[in-house]
Design an enzyme around this catalytic site. Structure first.
Site, short mmCIF file in Angstrom:
data_model
loop_
_atom_site.label_atom_id
_atom_site.label_comp_id
_atom_site.label_asym_id
_atom_site.label_seq_id
_atom_site.Cartn_x
_atom_site.Cartn_y
_atom_site.Cartn_z
N ASP A 72 0.58 -4.42 5.35
CA ASP A 72 -0.52 -5.32 4.95
C ASP A 72 -0.59 -5.41 3.43
OD1 ASP A 72 -1.28 -2.56 4.99
OD2 ASP A 72 -3.39 -3.12 4.75
N GLU A 73 -1.24 -6.45 2.96
CA GLU A 73 -1.58 -6.63 1.55
C GLU A 73 -0.42 -6.29 0.62
OE1 GLU A 73 -5.28 -4.32 1.39
OE2 GLU A 73 -6.40 -6.14 1.88
N VAL A 74 0.70 -6.99 0.83
CA VAL A 74 1.87 -6.77 -0.03
C VAL A 74 1.67 -7.60 -1.29
CG1 VAL A 74 4.39 -6.72 -0.09
CG2 VAL A 74 3.21 -6.46 2.10
N HIS B 179 0.82 -1.23 0.00
CA HIS B 179 0.00 0.00 0.00
C HIS B 179 0.84 1.27 0.00
CE1 HIS B 179 -3.94 -1.55 -0.25
NE2 HIS B 179 -3.84 -2.28 0.85
#
Length: 480
Positions: free
Chosen positions: A151-153, A95
């Site tokens: 998060d959410e790599v 992100h």
């Protein structure tokens, strides 16, 4: 049903400033309200609203000015006067859209078409992240906790350098993730030995206890387990927290949601949905075995799903939800006492923003109340069947189809009826939009009001306006 209230530990309200950043004076009013509702801290995600300087100046927002240094200092001072801690959140891996969207930094992406993920192999990537953190820490005197995101790599391991790295037997994407986060956290501890470091947990959920234990992160980070769903799986969440604890990650956090997690373009939240999420979190807290402690919970209020997605619900329409969720944590459920506390503090008859009666109550009870009421009214209008499906109505499809419009062969008598109906809708919508805009620019930058209107109103208003213009053009061809 009642549960034990949320155990000891901080209740943080997440301020997501990557969209619709409140004006400084409105921000102060919000912080005051958060404090009165039971929050003990703020988790502040600045993104491009932070006044980055020097080589990082290009990260500052251009749609509206970033907050000034003075505004950021006075926000913290005001929060401190309400006994609230301010914890900055700076993304350091996934992100990072607001960083990697800039052409000068394209080379630091893991893969070219994924704007959010940093390439973990480049020294200058780590240097960039540390410079961002340094500037943020410097503008937060006395700060002792940082949230480093992570998060959410997405697409991690897909870049050319990662593929080379992974070609060595025994190396995994999990290790690649852990090695970057460990590098970042060690660099933070070197620069600021006393700093507490929080990170999102999702990239570690599938990892084994041993992988986590050997990761080098034990004693360095505190995972924040996030789940925003109304039907959060209590047993699964408890066993995940136990796994982190057994791996040696003893300081754990939870993250719930009071807005911005229903749908990427939701305009008005359902308080019930968010209340259900908090009740599930209460069950998790009550089911944890002795020794597994939660340091606190962050009530997230996303303003966008990511830097490049559309705006979610604005803060004013979500305040009844936030108030109800905080009181639910404090009372172990939305008891009569919790409900009356919300009604009293906000001056509302219902915790659902769509059902709260309009009242002449003082604005001070509920900062942004007028805007909340206007958005609810406008949203109801935009979603009404007559307006939303006007072009699909029998009359329009039967007497004013694209074929008929193109050939300008229409029945004037019926198309004039269509015109008057469409014009009436256009006028009503325009009046409501004007009122919303006037109120919105008092609390938010002009650019946020513009974006909100283009996203929510234009798709409905523009086709109606086109119909009125096309009718007049057709009638001129048909009537002497």
């Amino acid at each position: 049903m009642q549960y034990p209230p949320w155990p000891e530990g901080q209740k943080l309200v997440h301020l997501d400033l990557k969209g619709a950043p409140p004006r400084a004076d409105y921000l102060h009013k919000l912080i005051e309200l958060f404090s009165e509702l039971g929050a003990e801290g703020l988790l502040v995600e600045y993104e491009d609203m932070f006044p980055y300087e020097g080589e990082l100046q290009l990260l500052q927002a251009t749609a509206q000015p970033a907050y000034s240094r003075q505004e950021i200092l006075s926000m913290q001072e005001f929060a401190r006067s309400k006994s609230m801690e301010v914890i900055p959140l700076v993304q350091t891996f996934g992100h990072m859209e607001f960083v990697l969207k800039h052409r000068a930094l394209w080379g630091l992406r893991e893969v070219a078409h994924c704007v959010g993920t940093l390439n973990p192999h480049r020294e200058e990537g780590l240097r960039l992240v540390m410079e961002m953190l340094r500037q943020v820490v410097e503008l937060h005197p006395g700060v002792n906790t940082l949230h480093i995101g992570a998060d959410e790599v997405y697409m991690l391991g897909e870049g050319e350098e990662s593929k080379l790295w992974l070609a060595t037997p025994g190396r995994t994407v999990e290790q690649l993730f852990l090695s970057h986060v460990t590098k970042v956290t060690k660099a933070i501890k070197e620069a600021w030995p006393q700093m507490t470091i929080i990170m999102w947990d999702d990239m570690m959920r599938g990892m084994s206890q041993d992988t986590l234990k050997d990761s080098g992160l034990v004693g360095l980070v505190q995972p924040m387990l996030w789940d925003y769903t109304p039907d959060l799986d209590v047993d699964r969440t408890v066993s995940l927290l136990e796994k982190y604890h057994r791996a040696g990650l003893l300081q754990l956090w939870a993250a719930s949601s009071f807005k911005g997690s229903t749908n990427v373009h939701t305009c008005v939240p359902s308080t019930q949905r968010h209340l259900d999420n908090h009740v599930q979190w209460l069950k998790v807290a009550a089911s944890l075995p002795a020794g597994v402690n939660l340091k606190g919970i962050a009530l997230t209020g996303w303003q966008r799903y990511d830097h490049l997605s559309v705006l979610c619900e604005l803060m004013p329409v979500a305040l009844p939800s936030l108030a109800a969720c905080l009181q639910t944590l404090l009372h172990g459920g939305l008891s009569a006492e919790a409900q009356s506390r919300v009604s009293e503090r906000l001056g509302v008859s219902s915790v659902e923003v769509e059902a709260m009666e309009r009242s002449s109550a003082e604005e001070s009870l509920f900062p942004g109340r007028r805007l909340a009421e206007l958005i609810v009214e406008l949203n109801a209008l935009l979603n009404s069947e007559h307006i939303r499906f006007f072009e699909n109505s029998m009359v329009v499809r039967g007497w004013f189809s694209p074929y008929q419009r193109q050939r300008r062969m229409v029945t004037p008598l019926i198309t004039m009826t269509i015109h008057s109906q469409a014009s009436a809708y256009v006028t009503t919508l325009q009046q409501k939009v004007e009122a919303v805009k006037e109120e919105m620019v008092r609390l938010y930058p002009e650019s946020s009001a513009q974006e909100w209107i283009e996203e929510h109103v234009s798709p409905v208003l523009t086709p109606l306006q086109r119909i009125t213009e096309d009718v007049m053009a057709c009638v001129q061809e048909m009537v002497p």
